[in-house]
Scaffold this active site. Structure first.
Site, short mmCIF file in Angstrom:
data_model
loop_
_atom_site.label_atom_id
_atom_site.label_comp_id
_atom_site.label_asym_id
_atom_site.label_seq_id
_atom_site.Cartn_x
_atom_site.Cartn_y
_atom_site.Cartn_z
CB SER A 117 -0.95 -0.10 1.17
OG SER A 117 -0.61 0.80 2.16
CG LEU A 118 0.82 4.13 -2.47
CD1 LEU A 118 0.22 5.19 -3.36
CD2 LEU A 118 2.29 3.95 -2.80
CD GLU A 146 0.01 7.48 -11.75
OE1 GLU A 146 -0.73 6.65 -11.19
OE2 GLU A 146 1.13 7.21 -12.18
NE ARG A 184 -4.23 -3.60 -0.82
CZ ARG A 184 -4.11 -2.35 -0.45
NH1 ARG A 184 -3.09 -1.64 -0.87
NH2 ARG A 184 -5.00 -1.79 0.30
CD GLU A 244 -7.59 1.45 -6.88
OE1 GLU A 244 -6.46 0.97 -7.05
OE2 GLU A 244 -8.09 1.64 -5.76
CE1 TYR A 268 -2.10 1.30 -9.18
CE2 TYR A 268 -4.23 2.31 -9.66
CZ TYR A 268 -3.45 1.49 -8.88
OH TYR A 268 -3.98 0.86 -7.80
CE LYS A 315 1.93 5.63 -8.79
NZ LYS A 315 1.21 4.94 -9.85
CE LYS A 334 -6.17 7.77 2.24
NZ LYS A 334 -7.27 6.88 2.57
CB CYS A 393 -48.70 9.96 11.19
SG CYS A 393 -48.48 9.83 9.41
CB CYS A 429 -52.93 9.71 8.76
SG CYS A 429 -51.95 8.66 9.84
CB CYS A 472 -51.25 6.40 6.92
SG CYS A 472 -49.97 7.62 6.79
S1 IVH Z 1 0.41 3.17 -7.04
C1 IVH Z 1 3.67 0.62 -5.24
N1 IVH Z 1 -1.32 4.75 -8.25
O1 IVH Z 1 -4.19 3.44 -3.58
C2 IVH Z 1 2.63 1.32 -6.04
N2 IVH Z 1 -2.07 3.44 -6.41
O2 IVH Z 1 -3.07 3.71 -0.86
C3 IVH Z 1 1.32 1.24 -5.38
N3 IVH Z 1 -4.46 3.73 -5.92
O3 IVH Z 1 -3.04 0.14 -3.20
C4 IVH Z 1 0.15 1.79 -6.02
N4 IVH Z 1 -4.89 5.17 -7.51
O4 IVH Z 1 -5.19 0.59 -4.59
C5 IVH Z 1 -1.12 3.85 -7.26
N5 IVH Z 1 -2.76 6.18 -9.43
C6 IVH Z 1 -2.55 5.27 -8.45
C7 IVH Z 1 -3.59 4.86 -7.59
C8 IVH Z 1 -3.31 3.94 -6.57
C9 IVH Z 1 -5.39 4.47 -6.51
C10 IVH Z 1 -4.71 2.87 -4.74
C11 IVH Z 1 -4.14 1.49 -4.84
C12 IVH Z 1 -3.13 1.42 -3.73
C13 IVH Z 1 -3.66 2.43 -2.77
C14 IVH Z 1 -2.57 2.95 -1.88
#
Ligand code: IVH
Length: 690
Positions: free
Chosen positions: A83-84, A113, A136, A172, A235, A298, A322, A416, A419, A440
């Site tokens: 995950s990120l 992105e 995942r 995604e 992506y 990235k 976010k 109500c 009614c 009613c």
């Molecule tokens: S890159 C190692 N790019 O967000 C690279 N993730 O919080 C990992 N997600 O697990 C993912 N849009 O499900 C990437 N443009 C995007 C994304 C993206 C949505 C989701 C994805 C990931 C999660 C991480």
């Protein structure tokens, strides 16, 4: 807090987070917002920093949130699905940027992105052919959902151009906002038609497009998935070969191989450009046809990505920013109370119109009396509204400091609004009801709507608005009145419909429409008894219950005069259902309507097709059919019913026979074998009948 208390609080937090992960990833029904979840997770991380000795390997801070669903084959990812790291603040982005610069210097770029709000998928291709798609899961292994992913048109089965012989691509899967609204509305209608109580419906609907997409991908029947019109953006390319030098190039290449890559990405030279991208999409996102919950940043150059590497859980070369759920401050004008088909009351806040997330908000749901109490709402209060993924906005809090000194508290109504009948609230339930179901107005109109609907009497040409017009004009008050309607009463009848902007539009029934309705009503006389019984709209008598009652009692008279004990003899008919049926038929008006329906020629007893053979040979036996057969599964199930057997939908110890067809899931077979259930073939089954 002393140490034991602190440890206790930590353990509680961990189990709470695990619960939320389960609700999000497995049930696809989260109960808190992403933001609130992330705040809890951050608190957990902070405690773990102070007490590393407490950290368990399965702490939600250590593992990717997902879990594995049971019914799919498990596949190990070639490249773990990480995950990120995420943040909600520019300061933390700055810290990320500084860490990156410290490690690799200044000679690099970022790619920004959109962070699509769906569910991650990893798809493998060999020699340009789709091989498999895996969710995942827990990051190490996930569910093989290939059959379901193949229904997504934007995911190619066969690639074009110059692709590497073997690679994985990540992306995604999501549902467009419009599709979500349409399908959720259809689901709502379906649940209402099944007789599900209104206060239970909200729980059964999907909260947002992400949940709907995720729920869809986990379905066992791909034909159903295909109806959900899912979509996907890809992506990230993982390949052993060096296909290119940068992430931006890889996106272009993936597009040339036939993948859908979003246009909304941008190479950024520095943090300022990153922040500008984030700012741009903070508003722009509301005009997209799908939901995003942030931006992913990235490092563009692969060699730099390698240098930066990973922590145990996340890459150090990427981060997500976010967006917080947007909120707006506005003033409460009034509270109105809507009465539903079952008499359930829903309080609604009427608000001074305010712009929020790209739309004008004028109303917010207040759910029930407890919610009004929780908010501590006063007249003309200033309130914060939010769209937390859900389509209908809600009030999150009250700006009580702006409250007028003499303002009065909002008191929930006792009677109500339609009614005047005193409302009731059953023990343990949050919803108030109007008990006057026989007089009613909205309840009567609602029940008429149910009666004519597709799954009930299926009367062509009669929709909700026409039914309301017939009622308002005193032409139809009861189900039976429909059968004395005349062409002349219908022709030219004016019908009102409320448009999205709140304006009322008028139209009138034309000759052809009137004809159509008259024919539809006549045709409905052929509807079988079990569906007529379902159409009566008896509380808790949905399609399945109606069918069981109809088959058991065979005529409406038998059912009308049945005692609770006689009803208990029917499988799965318990006290609550029996109580509702008894109550319905103890009402003299209802009994009269039923008799009138009979006089009009509706089917009020079981009609057996003489060409279908019936027997009791399977009486007392339960069957589960799984896989494909020489006939359709429905036909096979009918055969079971016609011979007095009972169909069940899940394997349990009490199951007598599993009829195994082709392509039956290996999990089911395993479970049935473990429980020692008799597994028979279609031929074996046919043998039982002769
Ligand atoms: S890159 C190692 N790019 O967000 C690279 N993730 O919080 C990992 N997600 O697990 C993912 N849009 O499900 C990437 N443009 C995007 C994304 C993206 C949505 C989701 C994805 C990931 C999660 C991480």
């Amino acid at each position: 807090m002393n140490l034991p208390e602190e440890k206790f609080a930590y353990d509680t937090l961990v189990s709470e987070l695990k619960q939320h992960n389960y609700k999000y990833y497995v049930l696809s029904q989260p109960s808190i917002s992403d933001y609130d979840f992330d705040q809890l997770l951050k608190r957990c991380e902070a405690i773990e920093k102070l007490h590393p000795e407490w950290v368990q390997p399965d702490s939600p801070t250590q593992v990717v949130g997902g879990a594995i669903t049971k019914n799919f084959e498990q596949v190990k990812h070639t490249y773990p699905m990480m995950s990120l790291g995420n943040t909600y603040s520019a300061e933390e982005l700055q810290e990320f940027d500084q860490r990156v610069r410290k490690s690799i210097g200044d000679n690099f770029t970022y790619v920004c992105e959109l962070k699509f709000d769906g569910l991650a998928i990893s798809i493998s291709y060999e020699n340009g052919q789709f091989v498999r798609a895996v969710t995942r899961g827990d990051g190490v292994q996930g569910d093989d959902v290939s059959a379901n992913v193949k229904t997504i048109r934007s995911i190619p089965q066969k690639l074009t151009g110059n692709f590497p012989p073997s690679f994985d691509i990540r992306g995604e899967i999501f549902m467009h906002k419009k599709t979500f609204e349409r399908l959720n509305n259809e689901l709502k209608t379906e649940l209402l038609e099944q007789g599900v109580d209104e206060d239970k419906i909200a729980e059964r609907l999907y909260k947002n497009p992400r949940n709907f997409a995720s729920g869809s991908l986990k379905m066992q029947d791909s034909k159903e998935v295909a109806k959900r019109s899912l979509d996907a953006f890809l992506y990230f390319v993982y390949s052993k070969e060096n296909v290119c030098e940068t992430h931006a190039e890889s996106l272009k290449l993936a597009e040339s191989w036939g993948f859908q890559v979003s246009d909304h990405y941008q190479e950024c030279a520095n943090l300022d450009e990153v922040l500008a991208f984030i700012k741009k999409y903070e508003t722009e996102r509301h005009h997209l046809s799908y939901e995003i919950d942030g931006v992913v940043i990235k490092v563009n150059q692969y060699k730099h990505q390698e240098d930066l590497g990973f922590t145990a859980k996340i890459p150090k070369w990427a981060i997500s920013y976010k967006y917080k759920a947007e909120s707006a401050l506005t003033q409460l004008i009034s509270v109105s109370y809507q009465v539903g088909r079952t008499g359930a009351i829903t309080p609604v806040a009427n608000l001074k119109p305010v712009q929020l997330a790209g739309t004008t908000v004028k109303r917010a749901s207040l759910y029930n009396a407890d919610e009004i109490e929780r908010l501590d709402l006063y007249e003309l209060d200033w309130v914060y509204v939010e769209k937390g993924g859900e389509i209908i906005p809600k009030i999150t809090s009250v700006a009580s400091e702006k409250r007028d000194l003499f303002a009065q508290k909002i008191n929930y109504i006792h009677a109500c609004p339609e009614c005047g009948t005193e409302l009731i609230r059953k023990d343990g339930e949050a919803i108030h009801y109007c008990p006057n179901d026989s007089h009613c107005k909205p309840q009567l109109i609602g029940r008429l709507e149910h009666f004519v609907s597709r799954k009930a009497m299926n009367i062509d040409g009669l929709g909700a608005e026409t039914v309301a017009a017939l009622f308002q004009n005193n032409l139809v008050r009861t189900y039976a009145d429909l059968y004395i309607l005349t062409y002349n009463q219908l022709n030219g009848l004016s019908i009102e419909s409320e448009e999205e902007n709140g304006k009322v539009k008028k139209r009138s029934i034309k000759e052809k429409g009137a004809d159509n309705i008259i024919q539809g009503i006549a045709a409905s006389k052929a509807v079988p008894f079990e569906r007529v019984l379902f159409s009566l709209g008896i509380r808790m008598v949905g399609e399945t219950v109606a069918k069981k009652l109809a088959q058991h009692f065979e005529t409406i008279e038998n059912l009308m005069d049945a005692s609770a004990e006689q009803m208990f003899a029917v499988h799965e008919i318990g006290e609550k259902i029996a109580e509702n049926v008894l109550r319905f038929f103890s009402d003299a008006d209802n009994r009269m309507i039923v008799l009138q329906l009979k006089e009009h020629g509706l089917n009020l007893e079981m009609q057996y097709d003489p060409t279908i053979s019936r027997s009791d040979v399977l009486a007392g036996k339960t069957f589960l059919v799984s896989g494909t057969f020489s006939m359709s599964r429905d036909e096979l199930k009918k055969l079971i019913e016609n011979n007095s057997g009972r169909n069940v939908s899940a394997i349990s110890k009490s199951l007598d026979y599993l009829i195994a067809g082709d392509k039956m899931g290996p999990e089911k077979l395993k479970k049935a074998t473990e429980l020692g259930i008799k597994i028979i073939s279609e031929t074996d089954f046919m043998g039982m009948l002769s």
